[in-house]
Motif scaffolding. Structure first.
Motif, short mmCIF file in Angstrom:
data_model
loop_
_atom_site.label_atom_id
_atom_site.label_comp_id
_atom_site.label_asym_id
_atom_site.label_seq_id
_atom_site.Cartn_x
_atom_site.Cartn_y
_atom_site.Cartn_z
N GLN A 100 40.42 -26.57 -49.68
CA GLN A 100 41.34 -25.60 -50.27
C GLN A 100 41.07 -25.49 -51.76
OE1 GLN A 100 45.61 -26.54 -50.66
NE2 GLN A 100 45.96 -24.65 -49.51
N ILE A 101 40.97 -24.25 -52.22
CA ILE A 101 40.78 -23.97 -53.65
C ILE A 101 41.98 -23.15 -54.11
CG2 ILE A 101 39.36 -22.80 -55.36
CD1 ILE A 101 36.97 -23.28 -53.51
N VAL A 102 42.60 -23.57 -55.21
CA VAL A 102 43.77 -22.88 -55.75
C VAL A 102 43.40 -22.31 -57.10
CG1 VAL A 102 46.18 -23.11 -56.46
CG2 VAL A 102 45.32 -24.45 -54.53
N CYS A 103 43.67 -21.02 -57.28
CA CYS A 103 43.40 -20.35 -58.55
C CYS A 103 44.37 -20.85 -59.61
CB CYS A 103 43.54 -18.84 -58.37
SG CYS A 103 43.28 -17.91 -59.90
N SER A 104 43.84 -21.24 -60.75
CA SER A 104 44.70 -21.78 -61.81
C SER A 104 45.50 -20.69 -62.52
CB SER A 104 43.86 -22.56 -62.83
OG SER A 104 42.90 -21.70 -63.42
N LYS A 105 45.09 -19.43 -62.35
CA LYS A 105 45.81 -18.34 -63.02
C LYS A 105 46.92 -17.75 -62.15
CE LYS A 105 42.01 -17.10 -66.01
NZ LYS A 105 41.11 -16.05 -66.46
N ALA B 108 45.79 -19.42 -52.96
CA ALA B 108 44.95 -20.46 -52.34
C ALA B 108 43.96 -19.84 -51.37
CB ALA B 108 45.83 -21.47 -51.61
N SER B 109 42.79 -20.42 -51.31
CA SER B 109 41.76 -20.01 -50.37
C SER B 109 41.33 -21.24 -49.57
CB SER B 109 40.56 -19.44 -51.14
OG SER B 109 39.49 -19.20 -50.26
N GLU B 110 41.34 -21.11 -48.26
CA GLU B 110 40.96 -22.23 -47.40
C GLU B 110 39.69 -21.90 -46.63
OE1 GLU B 110 44.24 -22.94 -44.79
OE2 GLU B 110 45.25 -24.24 -46.23
N SER B 111 38.87 -22.93 -46.42
CA SER B 111 37.70 -22.79 -45.56
C SER B 111 37.65 -24.01 -44.65
CB SER B 111 36.42 -22.66 -46.38
OG SER B 111 36.18 -23.83 -47.12
N PHE B 112 37.15 -23.82 -43.45
CA PHE B 112 37.08 -24.88 -42.46
C PHE B 112 35.64 -25.11 -42.07
CE2 PHE B 112 41.28 -23.09 -42.17
CZ PHE B 112 42.09 -24.20 -42.09
#
Length: 90
Positions: free
Chosen positions: A65-70, A74-78
Motif C-alpha cells: 500500500q502506498i499513501v500519497c502524502s499530499k 491510497a493505492s494497493e497492489s497485490f
C-alpha cells in the motif's frame, strides 16, 4: 528424490552445502509448474488466482500500500508469493 532433484537442477547437484531456501523454492516451483501444465491441457482461460495444491499449502498474497502524502489517497497492489523473507531478531 534427491537424485531426481540433481538431474533437474545442476545448481543443486552434488554434495556441496546448499541453502534450504533454494531447495524449497526449486521443489515448490517445479511442482507448481508440473501441476499447471497438466491442468492447462484443457485450454481453459488462465485464472488470476491459482488454486493448485502448492499455492493452497505455501502461497499467499502480499499487499503493498502506498499513501500519497499530499492527498492521503491510497493505492494497493497485490502480488502472489510462495515464500516471504522476514527479519527475526536474535
Amino acid at each position: 528424490f534427491l537424485y531426481c532433484t540433481w538431474q533437474h537442477s545442476p545448481l543443486l547437484a552434488g554434495y556441496m552445502q546448499q541453502d534450504a531456501h533454494e531447495f524449497f523454492s526449486f521443489v515448490v516451483n517445479n511442482a507448481h509448474t508440473a501441476y499447471a501444465r497438466r491442468r492447462r491441457s484443457d485450454r481453459r482461460s488462465v485464472q488470476k488466482l491459482c488454486h493448485c495444491p502448492m499455492h493452497r499449502a505455501f502461497g499467499g498474497m502480499l499487499c503493498s500500500q502506498i499513501v500519497c502524502s499530499k492527498c492521503n489517497s491510497a493505492s494497493e497492489s497485490f502480488e502472489p508469493f510462495f515464500d516471504i523473507s522476514l527479519d527475526c531478531p536474535a
